[in-house]
Design a protein around this motif. Sequence first.
Motif, mmCIF file in Angstrom:
data_model
loop_
_atom_site.group_PDB
_atom_site.id
_atom_site.type_symbol
_atom_site.label_atom_id
_atom_site.label_comp_id
_atom_site.label_asym_id
_atom_site.label_seq_id
_atom_site.Cartn_x
_atom_site.Cartn_y
_atom_site.Cartn_z
ATOM 1 N N SER A 365 0.834 -1.208 0.000
ATOM 2 C CA SER A 365 0.000 0.000 0.000
ATOM 3 C C SER A 365 0.865 1.252 0.000
ATOM 4 O O SER A 365 0.556 2.244 -0.665
ATOM 5 C CB SER A 365 -0.898 0.034 1.238
ATOM 6 N N PHE A 366 1.948 1.194 0.763
ATOM 7 C CA PHE A 366 2.896 2.308 0.829
ATOM 8 C C PHE A 366 3.373 2.691 -0.577
ATOM 9 O O PHE A 366 3.301 3.858 -0.970
ATOM 10 C CB PHE A 366 4.073 1.912 1.727
ATOM 11 N N TYR A 367 3.833 1.704 -1.357
ATOM 12 C CA TYR A 367 4.298 2.023 -2.709
ATOM 13 C C TYR A 367 3.183 2.685 -3.508
ATOM 14 O O TYR A 367 3.415 3.617 -4.268
ATOM 15 C CB TYR A 367 4.758 0.755 -3.437
ATOM 16 N N ASN A 368 1.958 2.179 -3.330
ATOM 17 C CA ASN A 368 0.840 2.731 -4.098
ATOM 18 C C ASN A 368 0.508 4.169 -3.726
ATOM 19 O O ASN A 368 -0.148 4.867 -4.483
ATOM 20 C CB ASN A 368 -0.386 1.842 -3.931
ATOM 21 N N SER A 369 0.951 4.596 -2.556
ATOM 22 C CA SER A 369 0.623 5.950 -2.113
ATOM 23 C C SER A 369 1.594 6.994 -2.668
ATOM 24 O O SER A 369 1.372 8.188 -2.508
ATOM 25 C CB SER A 369 0.642 6.011 -0.581
ATOM 26 N N LEU A 370 2.654 6.547 -3.342
ATOM 27 C CA LEU A 370 3.738 7.462 -3.721
ATOM 28 C C LEU A 370 3.598 7.995 -5.140
ATOM 29 O O LEU A 370 2.913 7.410 -5.977
ATOM 30 C CB LEU A 370 5.081 6.731 -3.633
ATOM 31 N N ASP A 371 4.291 9.122 -5.378
ATOM 32 C CA ASP A 371 4.495 9.580 -6.756
ATOM 33 C C ASP A 371 5.838 9.109 -7.279
ATOM 34 O O ASP A 371 6.014 8.924 -8.481
ATOM 35 C CB ASP A 371 4.426 11.108 -6.816
ATOM 36 N N VAL A 372 6.788 8.939 -6.379
ATOM 37 C CA VAL A 372 8.101 8.436 -6.797
ATOM 38 C C VAL A 372 8.746 7.736 -5.611
ATOM 39 O O VAL A 372 8.537 8.124 -4.453
ATOM 40 C CB VAL A 372 8.996 9.584 -7.339
ATOM 41 N N PHE A 373 9.505 6.674 -5.915
ATOM 42 C CA PHE A 373 10.207 5.951 -4.863
ATOM 43 C C PHE A 373 11.706 6.229 -4.981
ATOM 44 O O PHE A 373 12.266 6.184 -6.076
ATOM 45 C CB PHE A 373 9.950 4.444 -4.989
ATOM 46 N N ILE A 374 12.319 6.543 -3.843
ATOM 47 C CA ILE A 374 13.744 6.894 -3.838
ATOM 48 C C ILE A 374 14.515 5.909 -2.978
ATOM 49 O O ILE A 374 14.123 5.604 -1.849
ATOM 50 C CB ILE A 374 13.962 8.314 -3.280
ATOM 51 N N ASN A 375 15.614 5.388 -3.525
ATOM 52 C CA ASN A 375 16.512 4.549 -2.727
ATOM 53 C C ASN A 375 17.924 5.097 -2.895
ATOM 54 O O ASN A 375 18.565 4.872 -3.919
ATOM 55 C CB ASN A 375 16.426 3.099 -3.201
ATOM 56 N N PRO A 376 18.416 5.839 -1.883
ATOM 57 C CA PRO A 376 19.719 6.497 -2.023
ATOM 58 C C PRO A 376 20.885 5.609 -1.581
ATOM 59 O O PRO A 376 21.903 6.113 -1.108
ATOM 60 C CB PRO A 376 19.562 7.702 -1.092
ATOM 61 N N THR A 377 20.762 4.301 -1.736
ATOM 62 C CA THR A 377 21.750 3.376 -1.191
ATOM 63 C C THR A 377 23.184 3.724 -1.606
ATOM 64 O O THR A 377 23.425 4.211 -2.710
ATOM 65 C CB THR A 377 21.432 1.921 -1.598
ATOM 66 N N LEU A 378 24.107 3.483 -0.686
ATOM 67 C CA LEU A 378 25.525 3.663 -0.983
ATOM 68 C C LEU A 378 26.211 2.319 -1.195
ATOM 69 O O LEU A 378 27.421 2.231 -1.286
ATOM 70 C CB LEU A 378 26.210 4.426 0.160
ATOM 71 N N ARG A 379 25.409 1.264 -1.224
ATOM 72 C CA ARG A 379 25.954 -0.077 -1.439
ATOM 73 C C ARG A 379 25.776 -0.472 -2.893
ATOM 74 O O ARG A 379 24.656 -0.613 -3.381
ATOM 75 C CB ARG A 379 25.233 -1.091 -0.551
#
Length: 494
Positions: A365-379
């Motif tokens: 549901s969380f993903y569905n609530s977004l306009d964009v998903f951000i993952n700033p991983t440094l790995r």
Amino acid sequence: MAKDPTSSSITFHHLCYLLFAVSALSSISFIYWSHCSTCSCGADPSPISLHQHNQSINLLSFPSAWNHLSFSSTPPRKLLKIALFVKRWPQRNLAGGLERHALTLHLALARRGHEVHVFTTTTSSNSTNLNTTLRFHFTPPSPGGYLNQALAWQQFQTQNSTDNKPFDVVHTESVGLFHGRARNLSHLAVSWHGIAYETIHSDIVQDLLRGPNETRQSVLTERLVKVIEEVKFFNRYSHHVATSDHVGDVLKRIYMIPEDRVHIIVNGVDETIYKPDSTRGKDFLREAGVPENATLVIGMAGRLVKDKGHPLIFEALKQIYVEDENFKRDVFVLVAGDGPWGSRYRDLGPNLRVLGLLEQTQLASFYNSLDVFINPTLRAQGLDHTFIEAMLSGKPVMGTRFASITGSLIVGSDIGYTFLPTVGSLKESLYMMFRDGRDVLGIKGKVARNRAVQLFTATKMATAYERLFLCISTGTYEKNDDKYDYCKYPLPLD
Ligand SMILES: *[C@@H]1O[C@H](CO)[C@@H](O)[C@H](O)[C@H]1NC(C)=O
Ligand SMILES: *[C@@H]1O[C@H](CO)[C@@H](O)[C@H](O)[C@H]1NC(C)=O
Ligand SMILES: *[C@@H]1O[C@H](CO)[C@@H](O)[C@H](O)[C@H]1NC(C)=O
Ligand SMILES: *[C@@H]1O[C@H](CO)[C@@H](O)[C@H](O)[C@H]1NC(C)=O
Ligand SMILES: *[C@@H]1O[C@H](CO)[C@@H](O)[C@H](O)[C@H]1NC(C)=O
Ligand SMILES: *[C@@H]1O[C@H](CO)[C@@H](O)[C@H](O)[C@H]1NC(C)=O
Ligand SMILES: *[C@@H]1O[C@H](CO)[C@@H](O)[C@H](O)[C@H]1NC(C)=O
């Protein structure tokens, strides 16, 4: 306009054409047509199927991701007895990438009728009472926390001689089964979820971001030695599955593993859980206290720790809030997960919502609530499932410009945004996303979803692994008039 290299969709299209031009001369030309159509290169590549042309390829030497092939979804005639070696079996939803991969893949294989035996370490809690056909063989972990090789191997041998039914294939998630015992097994495949060579990129990034008072990590000087060790022992495993296109290349080029023993199968996630559902998205926003007139909602998920890039995006947002009042007022930020950075986010401003750990259905549901998903991983090592979950949910994604991410997932600006692991570059991407606005993001989200549905579903992953396992076990199936060579593609059913 900022220089986001994902805007290199032109280059990518050229690459597609180039691949086609080159491969048109070879027998596998038509594969690339279907490859091209999935990444929408070219105006109208009317897909020509291999079937019509009776073209057939040897799967083991197929150079691209098997995700681009389309395997029959009906279970095969030949069912396999599969041994899986994995250090830990996932506890509910708290699992890391490798464990999630083991769970998603082998549940799917068991549901397709294969007999899957899991050799793993004893867990304190009791979450393995799954209603599936998976069979567990637990052993206490070694002092180092690994799978106890001698004990697990003993159980494996017992099972291998049970009912006169030896294992058809052995699968190890990373070094679940060490190379000492794996080396003599030809019917074996190992999946790599992060190799030392990729980690060098993470080391460089994290050292550059080191504060003036932080000492340099000693691991830096050891990393090259680690790569060289891996180059030496990886070769002892018969077949290798690279979980990204980039790692496939590194295994062939730098680890010098013969090309017909390296197979690229990019991870998939459960498409029945992660899918578009705007109603659930709206409900989720309401529960999270995001006003209906919010201009944009961006989200992050995972462990809120330093090496997942949280200090970086924290600083980027902090600076943007000073520079741009509109951004500060109009953009809401949802943070799913927990860790030390959770409480810091809360102090950043009223539009940040730290949600804590979410169960799988809440996460969907969380993903569905977004306009964009951000993952700033440094790995740089491994391939984060969260990108794929967001894409399957129909959301554009923004991620660090690491080779596995740009090479397999965010392959063009039509899918999302990529940034260098610096505050400046991340800010540029955030501003660009803000300027693009909800409509443009919605279009990118559709492209992202199309790509993910074609390439990164659990079903796609399971059928690709299944074919690999069938191929490296006995290779063929023969009964009455039916005769299949599972190392060939396509088969009549594909
Ligand atoms: C493909 O092979 C089948 C049998 O081997 C044959 O009947 C058919 O005509 C062939 N199709 C083409 C397009 O060559
Ligand atoms: C796990 O569950 C089984 C049966 O449901 C029970 O017999 C066993 O004691 C449980 N083990 C632990 C560690 O809770
Ligand atoms: C287990 O799965 C089978 C088939 O999906 C179903 O019929 C059965 O009711 C399930 N049992 C439990 C305890 O959930
Ligand atoms: C499993 O059993 C088969 C049949 O007895 C045997 O050929 C094979 O070597 C055994 N595998 C291992 C790894 O011991
Ligand atoms: C693997 O094979 C080699 C040579 O055939 C043999 O010396 C060694 O003992 C075998 N190792 C295992 C673990 O079976
Ligand atoms: C670094 O350490 C010095 C002395 O301990 C301290 O005065 C200074 O504030 C620290 N700087 C940072 C950025 O933490
Ligand atoms: C949203 O509505 C609230 C009142 O409900 C108002 O204070 C706020 O300025 C509005 N925000 C936008 C972006 O229109």
